[in-house]
Motif scaffolding. Sequence first.
Motif, PDB file in Angstrom:
ATOM      1  N   VAL A  22       0.908  -1.115   0.101  1.00  0.00           N
ATOM      2  CA  VAL A  22      -0.065  -0.011   0.025  1.00  0.00           C
ATOM      3  C   VAL A  22       0.806   1.260   0.011  1.00  0.00           C
ATOM      4  N   HIS A  23       0.680   2.062  -0.888  1.00  0.00           N
ATOM      5  CA  HIS A  23       1.716   3.223  -1.254  1.00  0.00           C
ATOM      6  C   HIS A  23       1.283   4.584  -0.866  1.00  0.00           C
ATOM      7  N   VAL A  24       1.778   5.335   0.122  1.00  0.00           N
ATOM      8  CA  VAL A  24       1.320   6.660   0.373  1.00  0.00           C
ATOM      9  C   VAL A  24       2.434   7.629   0.242  1.00  0.00           C
ATOM     10  N   ARG A  25       2.152   8.557  -0.547  1.00  0.00           N
ATOM     11  CA  ARG A  25       3.035   9.775  -0.893  1.00  0.00           C
ATOM     12  C   ARG A  25       2.237  11.150  -0.154  1.00  0.00           C
ATOM     13  N   ASP A  26       1.004  11.143  -0.214  1.00  0.00           N
ATOM     14  CA  ASP A  26       0.165  12.294   0.087  1.00  0.00           C
ATOM     15  C   ASP A  26       0.470  12.551   1.782  1.00  0.00           C
ATOM     16  N   GLN A  27       0.937  13.574   2.008  1.00  0.00           N
ATOM     17  CA  GLN A  27       0.891  14.105   3.644  1.00  0.00           C
ATOM     18  C   GLN A  27      -0.508  14.074   4.274  1.00  0.00           C
ATOM     19  N   VAL A  28      -1.538  14.354   3.557  1.00  0.00           N
ATOM     20  CA  VAL A  28      -2.730  14.254   4.275  1.00  0.00           C
ATOM     21  C   VAL A  28      -3.193  12.662   4.486  1.00  0.00           C
ATOM     22  N   ILE A  29      -2.940  11.976   3.617  1.00  0.00           N
ATOM     23  CA  ILE A  29      -3.468  10.522   3.887  1.00  0.00           C
ATOM     24  C   ILE A  29      -2.414   9.892   5.272  1.00  0.00           C
ATOM     25  N   TRP A  30      -1.073  10.184   4.957  1.00  0.00           N
ATOM     26  CA  TRP A  30      -0.343   9.924   6.248  1.00  0.00           C
ATOM     27  C   TRP A  30      -0.682  10.307   7.543  1.00  0.00           C
ATOM     28  N   ASP A  31      -1.156  11.539   7.665  1.00  0.00           N
ATOM     29  CA  ASP A  31      -1.713  12.151   8.888  1.00  0.00           C
ATOM     30  C   ASP A  31      -3.143  11.479   8.974  1.00  0.00           C
ATOM     31  N   LEU A  32      -3.880  11.127   8.134  1.00  0.00           N
ATOM     32  CA  LEU A  32      -5.090  10.519   8.677  1.00  0.00           C
ATOM     33  C   LEU A  32      -4.944   9.180   9.133  1.00  0.00           C
ATOM     34  N   ILE A  33      -4.085   8.297   8.527  1.00  0.00           N
ATOM     35  CA  ILE A  33      -3.701   6.974   8.993  1.00  0.00           C
ATOM     36  C   ILE A  33      -3.127   7.108  10.469  1.00  0.00           C
ATOM     37  N   SER A  65      -9.530  -1.093   5.264  1.00  0.00           N
ATOM     38  CA  SER A  65      -9.534   0.544   4.805  1.00  0.00           C
ATOM     39  C   SER A  65      -8.220   0.982   4.028  1.00  0.00           C
ATOM     40  N   LEU A  66      -6.915   0.500   4.509  1.00  0.00           N
ATOM     41  CA  LEU A  66      -5.728   0.532   3.564  1.00  0.00           C
ATOM     42  C   LEU A  66      -5.913  -0.028   2.457  1.00  0.00           C
ATOM     43  N   GLY A  67      -6.695  -1.365   2.185  1.00  0.00           N
ATOM     44  CA  GLY A  67      -6.586  -1.863   0.803  1.00  0.00           C
ATOM     45  C   GLY A  67      -7.581  -1.121   0.100  1.00  0.00           C
ATOM     46  N   VAL A  68      -8.597  -0.585   0.674  1.00  0.00           N
ATOM     47  CA  VAL A  68      -9.495   0.118  -0.473  1.00  0.00           C
ATOM     48  C   VAL A  68      -8.922   1.460  -0.818  1.00  0.00           C
ATOM     49  N   TYR A  69      -8.339   2.224   0.281  1.00  0.00           N
ATOM     50  CA  TYR A  69      -7.387   3.345  -0.104  1.00  0.00           C
ATOM     51  C   TYR A  69      -6.506   2.902  -1.392  1.00  0.00           C
ATOM     52  N   GLU A  70      -5.591   1.917  -1.165  1.00  0.00           N
ATOM     53  CA  GLU A  70      -4.831   1.416  -2.285  1.00  0.00           C
ATOM     54  C   GLU A  70      -5.574   1.299  -3.705  1.00  0.00           C
ATOM     55  N   ILE A  71      -6.652   0.532  -3.776  1.00  0.00           N
ATOM     56  CA  ILE A  71      -7.348   0.304  -5.081  1.00  0.00           C
ATOM     57  C   ILE A  71      -7.613   1.604  -5.632  1.00  0.00           C
ATOM     58  N   ILE A  72      -8.247   2.549  -4.787  1.00  0.00           N
ATOM     59  CA  ILE A  72      -8.770   3.786  -5.518  1.00  0.00           C
ATOM     60  C   ILE A  72      -7.636   4.598  -5.875  1.00  0.00           C
ATOM     61  N   ARG A  73      -6.289   4.405  -5.061  1.00  0.00           N
ATOM     62  CA  ARG A  73      -5.194   5.197  -5.321  1.00  0.00           C
ATOM     63  C   ARG A  73      -4.597   4.571  -6.988  1.00  0.00           C
ATOM     64  N   ARG A  74      -4.663   3.335  -6.986  1.00  0.00           N
ATOM     65  CA  ARG A  74      -4.280   2.803  -8.477  1.00  0.00           C
ATOM     66  C   ARG A  74      -5.180   3.217  -9.385  1.00  0.00           C
TER      67      ARG A  74
END
Length: 432
Positions: A22-33, A65-74
């Motif tokens: 699961v890849h995270v580059r956005d600061q917003v996403i990292w802060d939410l997690i 929830s991380l998995g759903v995020y990753e699918i949408i990111r892709r």
Amino acid sequence: MGYSEQKLQEEKVFKDPVHRYVHVRDQVIWDLIGTKEFQRLRRIKQLGTTFLTFHGAEHSRFNHSLGVYEIIRRIVDDVFDDRPKWSEEDRLLALCAGLLHDLGHGPFSHSFEKVFDLDHEHYTQATILGETEVNAVLRRVEQDFPKKVAEVIAKTSDKKIVISLISSQIDADRMDYLQRDAYFTGVSYGHFDMERILRVMRPHEEQVVIKQTGMHAVEDYIMSRYQMYWQVYFHPVTRSAEVILTKILHRAKELYENGYSFRQEPTHFISLFENTLTLEDYLKLDEAVILYYFQMWEAEEDEILRDLCRRFVNRNLFKYVEFDPAKEYKKLAELSVLFEKAGLAPDYYLVVDSSSDLPYDFYRPGEEEERLPIHLLMKNGEIRELSRESEIVDAISGKRRTDHKLYYPEDFLMDDSTMKTIKKQIRTLLDI
């Protein structure tokens, strides 16, 4: 550069058994997690009581929830990027809504909700809009961004494409949980070619459509979903555990309302019992808390609460027989009388449970629930509803399958040391 565009200095990755990373580059996403409300999802199992049937099913809402995020990111970064009818402005909205879509789930989600008349979607929106760490992060994007995210999850937003990514008959939520639940339960039913489906997704008008060439992959996805519901989600042993869980909560509530003096005071439940639950109270509830009370209540004086808690904690579940409540209501009445005579409260020890699923449907005017159909993008640019092109999907469209079972404590009925005659009558009626 505004907060919404800030990137991490280095990409963060979560090793994931389903999506590899699961890849995270956005600061917003990292802060939410990192918020306490999102971290709470680590303490909520994705499949409730299913771990008592499939021992590997210990995964959490956090995983999912991380998995759903990753699918949408892709989808938004790899598939929709630079395509007409997709607005790059909606990218962060889609990512945040996907990540937070299950934020309001409570312990043992659906069983818990039924007893206390709660709605996890309400608490998802309340957590996003309330005085929470999640809200503070989202407000840093812009003041009304929490409202925009909540509206997508509530399906009231005018961003219909974003909604369909998260909530439709083929969405990131379902694509993740089918594969994730199949992986952790060890079954083969939930597997389908997600890579193919993602490649043929296209933004179109107000929803995501599938290129005609991907129709067979979608058929496979729908059949996988059908099999998962009947082989995993509605497994009768899992349902037995849910029945006992539900009855424990009902019994504790009934005892509290009748002024019973608990040895272990149900502190976390009081606002639930008194219907004064606040968001702060709700967010303190997780499965570790609930199981603590169940373990403590094994020593309660009330025989029913004590027995039910022992059954749940030690996995001494109810057995079941096939049962048709419409045809066998007289038998149920007879059994209720006999259970009373045997000293078993039928409200707690004789339970009819029904499972029902509609694997796929298209919109039918006048129905209570509007089901957004899956649309195919044909080679000539025409949009066609899936069941009009697929014989397989047409065969199951609109066909609801329902299953009923009657649950009871077999160990008690098989013990002939007391009330032998009555128990024999019950066994005869149950055909056991």
